[in-house]
Design a protein around this motif. Structure first.
Motif: not given
Length: 311
Positions: A194-208, A262-274
């Protein structure tokens, strides 16, 4: 029955209050509104079988006044820290909001001879298991302070039952979705888009990949477990046998919002956060033995939640 629901104006608590009132119980909803909202229970405020009390269950004067005024039969304890990421940054949050709130509730159970205690626990108590997690799986090794506080609470409940005449039901929740969300991946993705309809940051690799359960199914399962499990101390996993990845959730939201570019970007890693457990699966044998199963799959629960959030 006269029932206290702690965290009753929150996401799951508000749905539970509604169902208990519909079943004919007198419900005392207690919430400090740090995460809950009056909007979630506005349809119950005028109901003769419902009483909302704004306050903190750590405030013993407040809680003692309630318990003295009403002959309480049961407590459903849902109040807790629900922000696992924030709990990793601040150790006090889960000690206070998750563990200490449970200890206080147990003191009220003991002081006022309350015969029934239902505790909202979590899959997080198991830790990062690599096989389906059953109620007797172990040793439990939580990887978040939230999970550790829930597990410690379970142990204190068990110990308290050795001293008092009370039965307890520990319900280990999965990821729960539906109307009135206050946090979680669907809530976060919708607000980001809703804030930015062009890009979505996804925590981790998205495979969770996790099972997501519709809140109405969770409530139904809780009540079935309480009705049918008769031991002094009862533990049960509630969940669904299907699971959904984080990227699949993102795609469902983008499609429903009609945002094809929408373009997806991933922060990387197998989990989203500690403290995040990227993949888990319940052993649901005990739930099935009750003759009960959820009405919708993980994907269907997510779709219904998206529609409710965006209507």
């Amino acid at each position: 029955m006269n029932i206290i629901v702690t965290g009753g104006a929150g996401f799951i608590g508000s749905h539970l209050c509604k169902r208990l009132v519909e079943d004919g119980h007198y419900v005392i909803c207690i919430d400090n509104l740090s995460l809950g909202s009056i909007k979630n229970i506005h349809h119950l405020i005028e109901h003769k079988q419902f009483l909302f009390q704004e306050g903190d269950i750590l405030d013993k004067t407040f809680m003692n006044n309630i318990c003295k005024q009403h002959c309480i039969d049961s407590i459903y304890h849902l109040a807790a820290n629900s922000d696992i990421q924030e709990g990793s940054n601040n150790l006090e949050i889960d000690i206070t909001k998750t563990f200490q709130t449970t200890i206080n509730c147990l003191e009220y159970v003991q002081e006022y001879a309350i015969k029934s205690f239902v505790f909202a626990s979590s899959s997080a108590v198991y830790g990062d298991f690599r096989e389906p997690m059953g109620e007797e799986s172990g040793p439990c090794r939580p990887v978040s302070f939230y999970g550790a506080a829930k597990l410690a609470s379970e142990h204190y409940i068990h110990a308290m039952l050795q001293q008092i005449d009370c039965k307890a039901w520990v319900i280990r929740f999965p990821n729960v979705v539906g109307p009135h969300l206050t946090h979680g991946v669907i809530y976060d993705f919708i607000r980001k888009l809703q804030k930015n309809p062009d890009k979505l940051e996804i925590l981790g690799d998205g495979k969770q990949c996790k099972p997501y359960m519709l809140v109405d199914d969770l409530i139904e399962g809780m009540l079935r477990a309480k009705e049918m499990l008769k031991d002094t101390f009862n533990v049960i996993n509630l969940g669904v046998e299907t699971a959904t990845t984080v990227t699949e959730i993102a795609n469902k939201i983008v499609k429903y919002m009609n945002l094809p570019d929408v373009s997806f970007s991933y922060t990387g890693g197998s989990s989203g956060w500690v403290g995040d457990v990227s993949t888990f699966e319940y052993d649901l044998t005990k739930m099935k033995e009750l003759g009960w199963s959820p009405s919708v799959t993980s994907d269907e629960a997510i779709q219904r939640c998206i529609e409710a959030e965006l209507q």
